[in-house]
Design an enzyme around this catalytic site. Structure first.
Site, PDB file in Angstrom:
ATOM      1  N   HIS A 106      -2.662   0.566  -5.327  1.00 45.40           N
ATOM      2  CA  HIS A 106      -1.213   0.984  -5.193  1.00 45.40           C
ATOM      3  C   HIS A 106      -0.518   0.354  -4.310  1.00 45.40           C
ATOM      4  CE1 HIS A 106      -2.947   3.612  -1.959  1.00 45.40           C
ATOM      5  NE2 HIS A 106      -2.580   2.743  -1.366  1.00 45.40           N
ATOM      6  N   HIS A 128       0.555   7.349   3.607  1.00 49.48           N
ATOM      7  CA  HIS A 128       0.462   6.488   4.673  1.00 49.48           C
ATOM      8  C   HIS A 128       1.478   6.941   5.741  1.00 49.48           C
ATOM      9  CE1 HIS A 128      -0.951   4.437   1.118  1.00 49.48           C
ATOM     10  NE2 HIS A 128      -1.382   3.546   1.819  1.00 49.48           N
ATOM     11  N   HIS A 176      -9.539  -4.182   1.369  1.00 48.37           N
ATOM     12  CA  HIS A 176      -8.581  -4.632   2.065  1.00 48.37           C
ATOM     13  C   HIS A 176      -8.711  -4.245   3.614  1.00 48.37           C
ATOM     14  CE1 HIS A 176      -6.347  -0.940   0.532  1.00 48.37           C
ATOM     15  NE2 HIS A 176      -5.282  -1.281   1.293  1.00 48.37           N
ATOM     16  N   GLU A 221      -9.774   3.373   0.903  1.00 44.59           N
ATOM     17  CA  GLU A 221      -9.206   4.121   0.061  1.00 44.59           C
ATOM     18  C   GLU A 221      -9.727   4.402  -1.356  1.00 44.59           C
ATOM     19  OE1 GLU A 221      -4.561   2.890   1.331  1.00 44.59           O
ATOM     20  OE2 GLU A 221      -5.298   1.941  -0.463  1.00 44.59           O
TER      21      GLU A 221
HETATM   22  C1  DHB Z   1      -0.932  -3.178   0.913  1.00 43.74           C
HETATM   23  C2  DHB Z   1      -2.054  -2.463   0.251  1.00 43.74           C
HETATM   24  C3  DHB Z   1      -1.930  -1.187   0.536  1.00 43.74           C
HETATM   25  O1  DHB Z   1      -2.993  -0.146  -0.224  1.00 43.74           O
HETATM   26  C4  DHB Z   1      -1.089  -0.347   1.208  1.00 43.74           C
HETATM   27  O2  DHB Z   1      -1.249   1.046   1.134  1.00 43.74           O
HETATM   28  C5  DHB Z   1      -0.272  -0.988   1.732  1.00 43.74           C
HETATM   29  C6  DHB Z   1      -0.164  -2.440   1.762  1.00 43.74           C
HETATM   30  C7  DHB Z   1      -1.034  -4.677   0.746  1.00 43.74           C
HETATM   31  O3  DHB Z   1      -2.100  -5.114   0.401  1.00 43.74           O
HETATM   32  O4  DHB Z   1      -0.009  -5.367   1.000  1.00 43.74           O
HETATM   33 FE    FE Z   2      -2.585   1.960   0.666  1.00 44.32          FE
END
Ligand code: DHB
Ligand code: FE
Length: 281
Positions: free
Chosen positions: A12, A59, A193, A240
């Protein structure tokens, strides 16, 4: 009776919203990502779901650190999007399904999942980006939405097994709904991530690939990891993937992967997509 037609899990990342607005689908950076979605569009056109039950993680738009439910569910007539500061266009309000929301709440509390009930709820990129990816160009959304929010922001987080079991309970509750609805379950976020700290930029392809390979047939493989282990393996935001486990849980029993895509990187994230259906493995 209501029937679950399948489960879709997708990243997302906010930058996707900008790419959609700028029509960058054929741009070399974005093409391998967007090319994952047309098979899912064809599947959605075929199964024609009435409702999307969406596991996502807020978030900091609707819930902040001062009030952080572990699990929350929308029971609103509609869900509005608001500017989070990412510079992505907001999407039109998503219509809710209050009777289904309250049915799910009754059933879930009956199964000892005591969710925070939200009769007003702003929804952030974690809900709107997947909806815009799955139903592109939607001025008017073709489905009603019931959002279910899982805390991935403030520790302690619910365990992976707890999220999987929440998903199973949601699946049972949907199937006990007396109306003839076709329901698609969606899980958003991940895959690996980390946006902050010493490991910012961390991605673990080996883990993501194994996670995706096992999710349909062997969800307990991932559900058995602790939160600390999953953060180590996937990054602080890779956690997540809890949404993916909840969505898989809702499918219940046996399931198979119908379509998947995985591409590194989109922004800071390993972007993943899966479509799963119920069936013998
Ligand atoms: C990014 C990924 C995410 O899941 C998020 O909530 C905000 C930013 C990213 O990779 O930039
Ligand atoms: Fe996210």
């Amino acid at each position: 009776m209501a029937r679950i037609v399948g489960a879709i899990t997708t990243s997302h990342i906010p930058a996707i919203g900008k790419a959609i607005a700028r029509n960058l689908h054929e741009d070399p950076y974005w093409k391998p990502f967007f090319d994952g979605y047309p098979p899912v569009h064809r599947w959605l056109a075929q199964v024609q779901p009435d409702v999307a039950v969406v596991f996502y993680n807020d978030h900091g738009l609707n819930f902040f650190l001062d009030r952080m439910p572990t699990f929350a569910i929308g029971a609103a007539p509609e869900y509005r999007n608001a500017d989070e500061g990412w510079g992505i266009p907001t999407v039109p309000p998503l219509p809710g399904d209050q009777p289904l929301s309250w049915h799910l709440i009754e059933r879930l509390v009956g199964e000892e999942f005591d969710l925070t009930t939200c009769q007003e709820m702003l929804v952030d990129h974690a809900l709107t980006i997947p909806m815009a990816l799955l139903w592109p160009g939607s001025g008017a959304w073709p489905v009603r939405t019931v959002p279910i929010c899982i805390n991935t922001v403030q520790h302690p987080l619910p365990s992976a097994m707890r999220c999987y079991k929440l998903g199973q309970a949601v699946g049972r509750a949907i199937e006990a709904y007396p109306e003839d609805l076709r329901v698609v379950v969606i899980g958003t976020g991940g895959l690996s991530h980390q946006l902050d700290g010493e490991r910012a930029g961390f991605i673990n392809k080996a883990f993501d690939v194994e996670f995706m390979q096992r999710l349909a047939g062997d969800p307990l493989w991932a559900a058995r990891y602790s939160i600390a282990e999953l953060v180590e393996l996937t990054g602080t935001q890779g956690i997540e993937l809890l949404m993916w486990l909840a969505a898989r849980g809702a499918l219940g029993g046996e399931a198979a992967t119908v379509h998947s895509n995985y591409h590194i990187p989109i922004s800071n994230t390993a972007a993943g997509l899966m479509l799963m259906e119920r069936r013998a493995a």
